[in-house]
Design an enzyme around this catalytic site. Structure first.
Site, short mmCIF file in Angstrom:
data_model
loop_
_atom_site.label_atom_id
_atom_site.label_comp_id
_atom_site.label_asym_id
_atom_site.label_seq_id
_atom_site.Cartn_x
_atom_site.Cartn_y
_atom_site.Cartn_z
N LYS A 165 35.30 33.54 41.51
CA LYS A 165 35.24 34.01 40.13
C LYS A 165 33.83 34.15 39.55
O LYS A 165 33.63 34.87 38.57
CB LYS A 165 36.02 33.05 39.22
CG LYS A 165 37.50 33.18 39.33
CD LYS A 165 37.97 34.49 38.74
CE LYS A 165 39.28 34.95 39.33
NZ LYS A 165 39.28 36.27 39.88
N TYR A 221 42.66 31.33 53.48
CA TYR A 221 42.40 30.07 52.80
C TYR A 221 43.29 29.02 53.46
O TYR A 221 44.52 29.11 53.36
CB TYR A 221 42.75 30.16 51.31
CG TYR A 221 41.80 30.99 50.48
CD1 TYR A 221 41.87 32.39 50.47
CD2 TYR A 221 40.85 30.38 49.66
CE1 TYR A 221 41.01 33.14 49.69
CE2 TYR A 221 39.98 31.14 48.86
CZ TYR A 221 40.07 32.51 48.89
OH TYR A 221 39.21 33.27 48.12
N HIS A 277 40.71 45.03 49.86
CA HIS A 277 41.67 44.07 50.43
C HIS A 277 42.91 43.99 49.54
O HIS A 277 42.80 43.80 48.34
CB HIS A 277 41.03 42.68 50.55
CG HIS A 277 40.23 42.52 51.80
ND1 HIS A 277 39.87 41.30 52.31
CD2 HIS A 277 39.73 43.45 52.67
CE1 HIS A 277 39.18 41.47 53.42
NE2 HIS A 277 39.07 42.76 53.66
N PRO A 282 33.48 27.78 44.02
CA PRO A 282 33.67 29.11 44.58
C PRO A 282 35.09 29.42 45.08
O PRO A 282 35.38 30.57 45.40
CB PRO A 282 32.68 29.15 45.76
CG PRO A 282 32.41 27.73 46.09
CD PRO A 282 32.57 26.95 44.83
N TYR A 312 43.59 35.89 40.63
CA TYR A 312 42.62 36.16 41.69
C TYR A 312 42.04 37.57 41.55
O TYR A 312 40.84 37.78 41.72
CB TYR A 312 43.29 36.00 43.06
CG TYR A 312 42.33 35.95 44.23
CD1 TYR A 312 41.93 34.72 44.75
CD2 TYR A 312 41.82 37.11 44.80
CE1 TYR A 312 41.03 34.66 45.82
CE2 TYR A 312 40.92 37.06 45.85
CZ TYR A 312 40.54 35.83 46.36
OH TYR A 312 39.65 35.78 47.41
P1 RFL Z 1 22.12 34.11 39.15
O1 RFL Z 1 22.64 34.96 40.26
O2 RFL Z 1 21.85 32.69 39.43
O3 RFL Z 1 20.81 34.82 38.58
C1 RFL Z 1 19.92 34.19 37.69
C2 RFL Z 1 18.54 34.77 37.91
O4 RFL Z 1 17.63 34.18 36.97
C3 RFL Z 1 16.43 33.82 37.65
N1 RFL Z 1 15.77 32.77 36.87
C4 RFL Z 1 14.73 32.99 36.05
N2 RFL Z 1 14.05 34.11 35.76
C5 RFL Z 1 13.02 33.99 34.90
N3 RFL Z 1 12.63 32.82 34.34
C6 RFL Z 1 13.31 31.68 34.60
N4 RFL Z 1 12.94 30.54 34.04
C7 RFL Z 1 14.40 31.73 35.50
N5 RFL Z 1 15.26 30.82 35.98
C8 RFL Z 1 16.08 31.46 36.81
C9 RFL Z 1 16.91 33.41 39.02
O5 RFL Z 1 15.87 33.45 40.00
C10 RFL Z 1 17.99 34.46 39.28
O6 RFL Z 1 17.46 35.62 39.86
O7 RFL Z 1 23.12 34.14 37.89
P2 RFL Z 1 24.06 35.33 37.36
O8 RFL Z 1 23.30 36.63 37.28
O9 RFL Z 1 24.71 34.78 36.16
O10 RFL Z 1 25.15 35.56 38.50
C11 RFL Z 1 26.12 34.57 38.80
C12 RFL Z 1 26.47 34.61 40.29
O11 RFL Z 1 25.28 34.61 41.06
C13 RFL Z 1 27.37 33.43 40.70
O12 RFL Z 1 28.32 33.16 39.70
C14 RFL Z 1 28.14 33.72 42.02
O13 RFL Z 1 27.27 33.82 43.10
C15 RFL Z 1 29.19 32.63 42.28
N6 RFL Z 1 29.91 32.80 43.57
C16 RFL Z 1 30.95 33.70 43.71
N7 RFL Z 1 31.32 34.47 42.69
C17 RFL Z 1 32.30 35.41 42.84
O14 RFL Z 1 32.63 36.10 41.87
N8 RFL Z 1 32.95 35.61 44.04
C18 RFL Z 1 32.64 34.88 45.12
O15 RFL Z 1 33.20 35.13 46.20
C19 RFL Z 1 31.63 33.87 44.99
N9 RFL Z 1 31.30 33.14 46.03
C20 RFL Z 1 29.54 32.07 44.69
C21 RFL Z 1 30.25 32.27 45.92
C22 RFL Z 1 28.47 31.18 44.64
C23 RFL Z 1 28.12 30.49 45.76
N10 RFL Z 1 27.03 29.59 45.64
C24 RFL Z 1 25.85 29.71 46.39
C25 RFL Z 1 26.97 28.72 44.48
C26 RFL Z 1 29.91 31.59 47.04
C27 RFL Z 1 28.84 30.68 46.97
C28 RFL Z 1 28.55 29.97 48.23
C1 PHB Z 2 32.71 34.62 50.24
O1 PHB Z 2 32.99 35.56 51.02
O2 PHB Z 2 31.56 34.18 50.11
C2 PHB Z 2 33.80 34.00 49.44
C3 PHB Z 2 35.05 34.57 49.45
C4 PHB Z 2 36.08 33.99 48.72
C5 PHB Z 2 35.84 32.84 48.00
C6 PHB Z 2 34.58 32.27 47.99
C7 PHB Z 2 33.54 32.85 48.71
O3 PHB Z 2 36.87 32.27 47.32
#
Ligand code: RFL
Ligand code: PHB
Length: 389
Positions: free
Chosen positions: A296, A201, A72, A292, A382
């Site tokens: 990041k 957005y 994108h 989110p 971004y």
């Molecule tokens: P995770 O993905 O939470 O993984 C942690 C893992 O540890 C396990 N765990 C354990 N394992 C063993 N023993 C224990 N005691 C444990 N406790 C936990 C868990 O089951 C899991 O498998 O952390 P990690 O690896 O640091 O990754 C971080 C990302 O997942 C997170 O920052 C992103 O998803 C945030 N996020 C977004 N980030 C972006 O860069 N771009 C995006 O567009 C974006 N959109 C989002 C998002 C997060 C969202 N939510 C659900 C908060 C959109 C959403 C809706």
């Molecule tokens: C997503 O596609 O889940 C998404 C995209 C952009 C954002 C947050 C989440 O800023």
């Protein structure tokens, strides 16, 4: 059991760290308390920075990303009556990719199970011990119910926001910063082609809305709602009506389709420092959370483990502690930049209910849409600022 780096958590941070260390000839074992099916189905991030894509490709886990990821060149910023395109390559020379976190995780797990280091799902009672000395260990119960001790040189706490590692680090002191926002996102996945070529957005008097996607046939959409809202109060029709109102623009129509997933997500900023205690290092959501809005979280997790892999290789191959000693400060500099950017995007786009706030937000949006300098500041953040190396 013995390994060089014991990794707690098989999210993107833990899996990628294991891969980067394997490529540097360092042994790891990854311990995950959930099942493979659960980890692969967890729907989260969708936007990858250029740095993240390069890291995954260089680590040999980017083939499908390069085939199926959608490059994108920008985003649309909308407020009533105006939809403005920001051209990222023109503003800062970089772009972003749409590729779901679920897919990143599947690619990393497949590579790991295909001759990579051990990855144990379904473990329990995970506990890092003796992290202040040179011989830490992780105690856990394996999937068969047998207690185990994994002796390590180093432990990586990549177990997310609710994991067991951060409390161990915090037990030696340090501090945390937190902001909870009076907003939540109601997110849906829908089997319908995205209604716009790039993300939208949208600021609207009813609240923020985001149009995103996962593929040419799957849309991902979000609506700002009150954190106390219950998903049961939101029928698919009510969600589509809310989205259509907030994205409304003359000559444009929102495509609707079957909703395959819906959930409500709270929003918070959280930073914990330092990201290290002795031989235990934190990375990713275990150390910090961003709302989110700036996309990041996943990218920050990748940036952390890129620094950490380099630092651990220097410690374990050359016996030099300089990079592990500077890891926390270097990682936190980027964490705070992303924390600020995510807070700023969140503050600019979400309705607080206060009309003074609304006028400030609209003034800021008009500024970003009319000033190249203001647009460039958004675009640079971004698409991801270069890593400090
Ligand atoms: P995770 O993905 O939470 O993984 C942690 C893992 O540890 C396990 N765990 C354990 N394992 C063993 N023993 C224990 N005691 C444990 N406790 C936990 C868990 O089951 C899991 O498998 O952390 P990690 O690896 O640091 O990754 C971080 C990302 O997942 C997170 O920052 C992103 O998803 C945030 N996020 C977004 N980030 C972006 O860069 N771009 C995006 O567009 C974006 N959109 C989002 C998002 C997060 C969202 N939510 C659900 C908060 C959109 C959403 C809706
Ligand atoms: C997503 O596609 O889940 C998404 C995209 C952009 C954002 C947050 C989440 O800023």
């Amino acid at each position: 059991m013995r390994t060089q780096v014991g990794i707690i958590g098989a999210g993107p941070a833990g899996l990628l760290l294991s891969r980067l260390l394997q490529l540097r000839g360092i042994d790891t074992v990854v311990l995950e308390n959930r099942s493979r099916e659960y980890v692969e189905a967890r729907i989260r991030a969708g936007i990858l920075e250029e740095h993240t894509v390069r890291t995954l490709v260089d680590a040999g886990v980017g083939d499908r990303l390069q085939r199926e990821g959608l490059p994108h060149d920008g985003i649309h910023l909308q407020h009533p009556g105006v939809r403005h395109h920001l051209d990222f390559p023109g503003l800062c020379g970089r772009k972003v990719w749409v590729y779901g976190q679920t897919e990143v995780t599947k690619d990393l797990i497949r590579a790991q199970l295909d001759g990579g280091p051990p990855l144990l799902f379904g473990v329990s009672d995970v506990s890092p011990e003796d992290v202040d000395g040179d011989a830490p260990r992780i105690r856990f119960t394996d999937a068969d119910g047998t207690p185990q001790a994994l002796e390590c040189d180093v432990v990586a706490g990549t177990d997310g926001f609710h994991g067991v590692s951060r409390p161990v680090v915090a037990g030696a002191g340090g501090r945390t910063w937190e902001r909870t926002y009076p907003y939540a996102w109601l997110g849906i996945l829908a089997d319908v082609a995205p209604s716009a070529d790039e993300l939208v957005y949208a600021w609207h008097p009813d609240g923020f809305a985001l149009l995103s996607m996962r593929s040419p046939t799957v849309s991902r959409l979000y609506l700002q709602v009150d954190p106390a809202e219950e998903i049961g109060n939101w029928s698919d029709d009510r969600i589509w009506d809310g989205l259509a109102t907030r994205f409304a623009l003359d000559g444009w129509e929102l495509r609707t389709g079957p909703v395959t997933e819906k959930s409500i997500l709270p929003m918070r900023s959280f930073v914990s420092a330092p990201m290290r205690r002795g031989r235990l290092f934190l990375a990713g959501d275990a150390a910090h959370i961003v709302p989110p809005t700036g996309a990041k979280g996943l990218n920050l997790a990748v940036a952390d483990v890129t620094l950490l892999a380099e630092a651990l290789a220097r410690l374990l191959h050359e016996g030099q502690p300089d990079l592990v000693d500077s890891y926390s400060d270097r990682a936190l500099a980027r964490v705070w930049r992303c924390t600020h950017f995510s807070w700023w995007m969140t503050s600019m786009l979400h309705r607080s209910g206060d009309d003074f706030d609304a006028e400030l937000q609209l003034s800021q949006l008009r500024r970003v849409c009319s000033s190249e300098a203001a647009a460039r500041e958004l675009a640079e953040n971004y698409t991801g600022l270069p890593l400090d190396r």
